[in-house]
Motif scaffolding. Structure first.
Motif, PDB file in Angstrom:
ATOM      1  N   VAL A 523       1.143  -1.043  -0.309  1.00 38.02           N
ATOM      2  CA  VAL A 523       0.114   0.131   0.158  1.00 38.02           C
ATOM      3  C   VAL A 523       1.085   1.430   0.081  1.00 38.02           C
ATOM      4  O   VAL A 523       0.748   2.495  -0.942  1.00 38.02           O
ATOM      5  N   ALA A 524       2.045   1.298   1.075  1.00 36.65           N
ATOM      6  CA  ALA A 524       2.998   2.208   0.953  1.00 36.65           C
ATOM      7  C   ALA A 524       3.493   2.406  -0.538  1.00 36.65           C
ATOM      8  O   ALA A 524       4.102   3.557  -1.298  1.00 36.65           O
ATOM      9  N   GLY A 525       3.478   1.623  -1.098  1.00 36.49           N
ATOM     10  CA  GLY A 525       4.354   1.465  -2.477  1.00 36.49           C
ATOM     11  C   GLY A 525       4.144   2.021  -3.512  1.00 36.49           C
ATOM     12  O   GLY A 525       4.304   2.559  -4.813  1.00 36.49           O
ATOM     13  N   LEU A 526       2.034   2.428  -3.377  1.00 37.08           N
ATOM     14  CA  LEU A 526       2.121   2.978  -4.496  1.00 37.08           C
ATOM     15  C   LEU A 526       1.548   4.407  -4.329  1.00 37.08           C
ATOM     16  O   LEU A 526       1.562   4.400  -5.886  1.00 37.08           O
ATOM     17  N   ALA A 527       2.628   4.723  -3.716  1.00 37.26           N
ATOM     18  CA  ALA A 527       3.091   6.258  -4.018  1.00 37.26           C
ATOM     19  C   ALA A 527       4.136   6.399  -5.053  1.00 37.26           C
ATOM     20  O   ALA A 527       4.393   7.430  -4.758  1.00 37.26           O
ATOM     21  N   ARG A 528       4.342   5.568  -4.673  1.00 38.11           N
ATOM     22  CA  ARG A 528       5.334   5.422  -5.321  1.00 38.11           C
ATOM     23  C   ARG A 528       6.014   4.687  -6.639  1.00 38.11           C
ATOM     24  O   ARG A 528       7.053   4.505  -7.784  1.00 38.11           O
ATOM     25  N   SER A 529       4.645   4.190  -7.025  1.00 39.75           N
ATOM     26  CA  SER A 529       4.217   3.144  -8.184  1.00 39.75           C
ATOM     27  C   SER A 529       5.143   3.979  -8.921  1.00 39.75           C
ATOM     28  O   SER A 529       5.058   4.674 -10.419  1.00 39.75           O
ATOM     29  N   ASP A 539      -2.684  11.829  -7.589  1.00 39.21           N
ATOM     30  CA  ASP A 539      -1.824  12.614  -7.368  1.00 39.21           C
ATOM     31  C   ASP A 539      -1.317  11.395  -5.860  1.00 39.21           C
ATOM     32  O   ASP A 539      -1.947  11.117  -5.222  1.00 39.21           O
ATOM     33  N   ARG A 540       0.287  11.443  -6.370  1.00 35.49           N
ATOM     34  CA  ARG A 540       0.967  11.010  -5.011  1.00 35.49           C
ATOM     35  C   ARG A 540       0.834  11.169  -3.837  1.00 35.49           C
ATOM     36  O   ARG A 540       1.019  10.175  -2.999  1.00 35.49           O
ATOM     37  N   GLU A 541       0.842  12.187  -3.743  1.00 37.91           N
ATOM     38  CA  GLU A 541       0.372  12.856  -2.203  1.00 37.91           C
ATOM     39  C   GLU A 541      -0.118  12.467  -1.805  1.00 37.91           C
ATOM     40  O   GLU A 541      -0.471  12.365  -0.499  1.00 37.91           O
ATOM     41  N   ARG A 542      -1.134  12.681  -2.683  1.00 33.64           N
ATOM     42  CA  ARG A 542      -2.877  11.668  -1.950  1.00 33.64           C
ATOM     43  C   ARG A 542      -2.768  10.582  -2.141  1.00 33.64           C
ATOM     44  O   ARG A 542      -3.550  10.334  -0.608  1.00 33.64           O
ATOM     45  N   LEU A 543      -1.792  10.024  -2.285  1.00 34.24           N
ATOM     46  CA  LEU A 543      -2.205   8.053  -2.254  1.00 34.24           C
ATOM     47  C   LEU A 543      -1.337   8.023  -1.235  1.00 34.24           C
ATOM     48  O   LEU A 543      -1.408   7.058  -0.499  1.00 34.24           O
ATOM     49  N   ALA A 544      -0.130   9.235  -0.982  1.00 32.63           N
ATOM     50  CA  ALA A 544       0.603   8.772  -0.114  1.00 32.63           C
ATOM     51  C   ALA A 544      -0.318   9.002   1.297  1.00 32.63           C
ATOM     52  O   ALA A 544       0.202   7.891   2.262  1.00 32.63           O
ATOM     53  N   GLN A 545      -0.856  10.065   1.248  1.00 37.38           N
ATOM     54  CA  GLN A 545      -1.263  10.633   2.463  1.00 37.38           C
ATOM     55  C   GLN A 545      -3.056   9.110   3.094  1.00 37.38           C
ATOM     56  O   GLN A 545      -2.741   8.649   4.212  1.00 37.38           O
ATOM     57  N   LEU A 546      -3.608   8.851   2.145  1.00 34.28           N
ATOM     58  CA  LEU A 546      -4.598   7.672   2.266  1.00 34.28           C
ATOM     59  C   LEU A 546      -4.092   6.544   2.839  1.00 34.28           C
ATOM     60  O   LEU A 546      -4.725   6.093   3.694  1.00 34.28           O
ATOM     61  N   ALA A 547      -2.535   6.200   2.161  1.00 34.84           N
ATOM     62  CA  ALA A 547      -2.117   4.553   2.830  1.00 34.84           C
ATOM     63  C   ALA A 547      -1.503   4.933   4.156  1.00 34.84           C
ATOM     64  O   ALA A 547      -1.910   4.066   4.988  1.00 34.84           O
ATOM     65  N   GLU A 548      -1.372   6.280   4.958  1.00 34.05           N
ATOM     66  CA  GLU A 548      -0.713   6.617   5.867  1.00 34.05           C
ATOM     67  C   GLU A 548      -1.653   6.469   6.884  1.00 34.05           C
ATOM     68  O   GLU A 548      -1.620   5.996   8.036  1.00 34.05           O
ATOM     69  N   PHE A 575      -0.098  -4.985 -19.792  1.00 30.32           N
ATOM     70  CA  PHE A 575       0.621  -4.089 -20.588  1.00 30.32           C
ATOM     71  C   PHE A 575       1.524  -3.830 -20.565  1.00 30.32           C
ATOM     72  O   PHE A 575       2.984  -3.745 -21.575  1.00 30.32           O
ATOM     73  N   GLY A 576       2.631  -5.555 -19.790  1.00 30.98           N
ATOM     74  CA  GLY A 576       3.871  -5.320 -19.047  1.00 30.98           C
ATOM     75  C   GLY A 576       4.843  -4.855 -18.659  1.00 30.98           C
ATOM     76  O   GLY A 576       5.350  -4.606 -18.736  1.00 30.98           O
ATOM     77  N   TRP A 577       4.152  -3.481 -17.355  1.00 32.77           N
ATOM     78  CA  TRP A 577       4.473  -2.127 -17.089  1.00 32.77           C
ATOM     79  C   TRP A 577       4.979  -2.754 -15.625  1.00 32.77           C
ATOM     80  O   TRP A 577       3.948  -3.708 -15.299  1.00 32.77           O
ATOM     81  N   PRO A 578       5.940  -2.178 -15.074  1.00 37.21           N
ATOM     82  CA  PRO A 578       6.554  -2.606 -13.807  1.00 37.21           C
ATOM     83  C   PRO A 578       5.638  -2.217 -12.749  1.00 37.21           C
ATOM     84  O   PRO A 578       5.380  -0.938 -13.050  1.00 37.21           O
ATOM     85  N   ALA A 579       5.274  -3.036 -11.722  1.00 38.35           N
ATOM     86  CA  ALA A 579       4.220  -3.124 -10.326  1.00 38.35           C
ATOM     87  C   ALA A 579       5.282  -3.164  -9.245  1.00 38.35           C
ATOM     88  O   ALA A 579       6.471  -3.299  -9.221  1.00 38.35           O
ATOM     89  N   SER A 580       4.561  -1.856  -8.754  1.00 40.28           N
ATOM     90  CA  SER A 580       5.394  -1.952  -7.201  1.00 40.28           C
ATOM     91  C   SER A 580       5.705  -2.991  -6.568  1.00 40.28           C
ATOM     92  O   SER A 580       5.113  -3.968  -6.434  1.00 40.28           O
ATOM     93  N   ALA A 581       6.429  -3.635  -5.664  1.00 39.60           N
ATOM     94  CA  ALA A 581       6.967  -4.829  -4.970  1.00 39.60           C
ATOM     95  C   ALA A 581       5.811  -5.117  -4.074  1.00 39.60           C
ATOM     96  O   ALA A 581       4.642  -4.161  -3.772  1.00 39.60           O
TER      97      ALA A 581
END
Length: 581
Positions: A523-529, A539-548, A575-581
């Motif tokens: 979940v924390a990795g979503l903001a860094r995906s 909005d990466r800041e919003r994703l990080a806020q939700l996760a925290e 699509f063969g794109w990289p996902a977070s861990a």
């Protein structure tokens, strides 16, 4: 039963490379582990993967008439194929083999598209007519089986049972569709009038597509629509249930899947009533109330392993599906595969589903508050109640996830508008009837029946849903409004003397706890995906806020975070794109 894939050149009969359609079908090999076949002619190519349920080892597809005018392939099961075979024999038609695909082939040769009205079961099929240079694609009434299609850069129409079948063609260079992703975030699944891959369409439930070489393309045409309003008594429900469950078990020995609901219990009760043998059942738990009452041959699977949950869902569902029932369905279907190639459950019993029950309670509240029905309809309150009852994520919550540019692009998009349109198209006066029509037209094919199809096919089993049979739906829809809007669902009312007391509700999925525990880092990795960063939509800041906030217990954001996790994994796989861990 299995998977189909094909190519058709509508402008000129260009040759089709058999390796192309073979690769499209191979991408869906899980749908048909028991065999494969292909067929090509000028301008057209078919490929099929087979799950052996009807017809024995000799029932190979595609099939063709002796004069090669018609070629056909089927994904699904025609429940009344034996009756249709006798009708064709009475007309002097010789139908070889024992499979249902041969019956469809000769039935289409005899009756053309009007054959559809004679069919009972879950199906999609493709027919090529060499004489008229046409391709005919059809989907069953309520959409139990899927069919995707897209126009390629060389002008060919490609079609397949699953998205991965289309994406196996090198000329389909798909990109994600942000409108479909907004729909997914709102609903937890992608409706059939959209697709997560831009440019790909689905043949709607109860529709057919006719492509004529040398003529402009025409949209899919409806051959069946839900009908609401034919009144029946509640005493008609039990005979109708017996009939469709009897047909679902004809010729097979299915394992019954239990998730704790009344509809699943009703399936077991009526299977046990008609069988001298113990009904095989599978559930996450011991399901003691049902298994003891009907002395079933039961297996409890236990709760799913969270470490494998995300890969399982992404692998089985091309389009993201974040509904808790999807993971349960995968688990149960996989366990059942060790015992049978067919499973049966109460999925699709729309009158008994929680969303319609919540909607009915809202209507009772409005009636008690003295809101006239005409004013209620004029104000559009029924449509707003429906969106709230089905648990749609509010617009404000979704918009907060997106970057400013995406918010502007989605400014006029309202996922709930399709439900409002369906309710208006129902022709019904009663709000509950309108909501039922919208459920049948939108939620049933894209949510419940999609879960049954993808989970069953991922496990290599045919999943039958007798309460989603159009004949049973017609009876259930005609039950008096007082029963349908009551606190006891119609099935429970009709089978009151058959069923033991059941738990008030199934145990909730542990998603919120997973996201604070084993999946907290994901979940924390979503903001860094890297994938989300590549898209630039969120909005990466919003994703990080939700996760925290969720991880710290300050708020429960389980719904949105689970949907984002599933979305990332599915887009990565598609699509063969990289996902977070």
């Amino acid at each position: 039963m299995g998977g189909i894939a094909g190519l058709f050149h509508p402008a000129t009969p260009k040759p089709v490379d058999p390796a192309r359609v073979r690769a499209m079908a191979l991408a869906m090999a899980h749908r048909g582990p028991d065999g494969a076949g292909e067929w090509t002619a000028p301008g057209v190519g078919f490929a099929h993967r087979r799950l052996a349920v009807i017809g024995g080892a000799a029932a190979v597809q595609p099939v063709a008439t002796p004069d090669l005018r018609y070629a056909l392939m089927l994904d699904g099961t025609i429940l009344n194929h034996a009756d249709l075979r006798e009708e064709l024999r009475a007309l002097g038609q010789v139908v070889p083999g024992e499979g249902d695909a041969e019956v469809l082939l000769h039935g289409f040769a005899a009756w053309g598209p009007s054959l559809l009205d004679r069919l009972e079961g879950a199906f999609v099929f493709a027919v090529h007519d060499a004489a008229t240079q046409t391709l005919f694609l059809a989907r069953d009434r309520l959409g139990a089986k899927p069919l995707f299609h897209a126009t390629l850069s060389d002008g060919a129409l490609a079609f397949a049972s699953e998205l991965r079948g289309l994406l196996a063609h090198p000329l389909l260079r798909g990109a994600p569709d942000v409108v479909a992703i907004d729909d997914y975030l709102a609903l937890g699944y992608v409706p059939d009038d959209g697709c997560v891959v831009a440019g790909v369409q689905k043949v709607p439930a109860g529709h057919f597509l006719l492509i004529e070489r040398g003529r402009p393309a025409r949209p899919a045409r409806a051959w069946w629509r839900p009908s609401i309003g034919a009144a029946v008594g509640v005493d008609a429900v039990l005979p109708a249930a017996r009939r469709v469950i009897g047909e679902a078990a004809r010729g097979v020995a299915p394992v019954a899947l239990l998730d704790g609901g009344v509809a699943d219990a009703a399936v077991v009760a009526l299977l046990a009533e008609a069988s001298a043998r113990a009904v095989p059942t599978v559930a996450e738990t011991e399901a003691a109330a049902i298994t003891r009452r009907f002395a079933t041959a039961h297996r409890a699977t236990g709760m799913p392993d969270v470490a494998s949950a995300l890969p399982l869902l992404a692998a089985a569902f091309d389009e993201p599906c974040a509904l808790p029932g999807a993971l349960t369905a995968l688990l149960l279907a996989g366990a059942a595969r060790e015992r049978a190639t067919s499973v049966v459950s109460g999925i699709g019993a729309v009158n008994d589903e929680a969303g319609l029950q919540r909607f009915a309670r809202r209507q009772r509240w409005r009636e008690k508050a003295g809101v006239p029905a005409a004013l209620h309809a004029l104000l559009g309150a029924a449509e707003a109640d429906h969106a709230a009852a089905i648990g749609m994520m509010p617009r404000e919550a979704r918009r907060g996830l997106f970057a400013a540019g995406v918010r502007r692009a989605l400014a006029d998009h309202r996922p709930e508008a399709r439900f409002a349109a369906a309710m208006r198209a129902s022709g019904a006066d009663d709000p509950l009837d309108r909501a039922l029509y919208a459920t049948l037209a939108i939620r049933l094919p894209a949510r419940d029946l999609a879960i049954a199809d993808r989970a069953g096919m991922a496990a290599g089993v045919e999943w039958r849903a007798p309460f989603a049979d159009h004949r049973f739906v017609a009876v259930a829809a005609g039950v008096p409004r007082g029963v349908r809007a009551g606190r006891t669902p119609p099935l429970a009312t009709a089978l009151a003397h058959h069923l033991p007391p059941l738990p008030a509700a199934a145990p909730p999925m542990l998603v919120a706890a997973w996201l604070r525990g084993p999946l907290a880092e994901a979940v924390a990795g979503l903001a860094r995906s890297r994938l989300f960063d590549e898209l630039g939509w969120f909005d990466r800041e919003r994703l990080a806020q939700l996760a925290e906030q969720h991880r710290g217990g300050q708020a429960d954001h389980a719904v949105v975070l689970w949907r984002l996790l599933i979305l990332e994994r599915c887009l990565s796989r598609l699509f063969g794109w990289p996902a977070s861990a």
